[in-house]
Design a protein around this motif. Structure first.
Motif, short mmCIF file in Angstrom:
data_model
loop_
_atom_site.label_atom_id
_atom_site.label_comp_id
_atom_site.label_asym_id
_atom_site.label_seq_id
_atom_site.Cartn_x
_atom_site.Cartn_y
_atom_site.Cartn_z
N ALA A 49 0.70 -0.83 -0.36
CA ALA A 49 -0.23 0.26 0.31
C ALA A 49 0.34 0.99 -0.24
CB ALA A 49 -0.61 0.10 1.17
N TYR A 150 -8.15 7.85 3.94
CA TYR A 150 -8.09 5.70 4.33
C TYR A 150 -9.17 5.55 4.89
CZ TYR A 150 -3.33 7.93 3.53
OH TYR A 150 -2.14 8.89 3.06
N HIS A 155 -8.15 -3.00 0.69
CA HIS A 155 -7.53 -3.01 2.09
C HIS A 155 -6.65 -4.86 1.31
CE1 HIS A 155 -6.74 0.04 4.56
NE2 HIS A 155 -7.66 -0.45 4.59
N SER A 156 -5.69 -5.59 1.09
CA SER A 156 -5.48 -6.76 0.66
C SER A 156 -4.35 -7.02 2.44
CB SER A 156 -4.42 -6.71 -0.17
OG SER A 156 -3.09 -6.07 -0.25
N ASP A 159 -0.87 -5.22 2.65
CA ASP A 159 -1.16 -4.07 2.93
C ASP A 159 -0.47 -3.46 4.67
OD1 ASP A 159 -2.50 -3.32 1.20
OD2 ASP A 159 -4.38 -2.73 1.98
#
Length: 164
Positions: A49, A150, A155-156, A159
């Motif tokens: 990220a 944010y 998100h993964s 991140d």
């Protein structure tokens, strides 16, 4: 995590700690030809990220990413105008180089660059180490800024920075 506002037209004077030069640490603007090295380091240290955000700095007519270098290797970075215009960050320093003044030098190099480009204010978004910024700058918390820009971000699992 809240956002902080910094008056760039009223930055305190700052000179890098003499120990940085004595330790062979230089703070400078990253070059476009270093993009692959810098972004690989950011991804390895802080995750994909942050790499995605920092990559934007290399798309500007003038690169908006500053690096700290020691022994021919990146040990820290700071950038702006990546996630949104007028935002400082992301920024990070290798865990082995923390406490030497590298983050402070990167902060002031970046904020002074923003001021030189005629920004009156900078936003430090999603602040983690708030005490760090309050110690060095006259900052104001922006009311209602949590979760900030944010909050709706995808998100993964990769991140989060490795040491978060």
């Amino acid at each position: 995590m809240t956002d902080l506002l910094v008056r760039l037209y009223d930055l305190p004077p700052h000179a890098p700690r003499p120990t940085l030069a004595e330790r062979g640490i230089a703070v400078r603007r990253a070059m476009a030809a270093e993009r692959h090295v810098v972004l690989a380091w950011i991804a390895a240290q802080f995750g994909p990220a942050w790499r995605s955000e920092a990559a934007r700095a290399f798309t500007r007519p003038v690169v908006t990413l500053w690096i700290a270098v020691a022994d021919g290797a990146v040990i820290g970075f700071g950038c702006y105008d990546c996630t949104m215009r007028g935002f400082f960050g992301p920024t990070g320093v290798d865990s082995a180089a923390r406490g030497l003044g590298v983050g402070e030098a990167l902060l002031f190099a970046t904020l002074n660059d923003m001021r030189a480009r005629e920004y009156g204010y900078a936003i430090i978004g999603g602040v983690g180490p708030e005490a760090f910024y309050r110690r060095l700058l006259d900052v104001v918390a922006i009311p209602g800024s949590t979760p900030g820009i944010y909050g709706r971000m995808l998100h993964s699992p990769g991140d989060a920075p490795p040491d978060a």
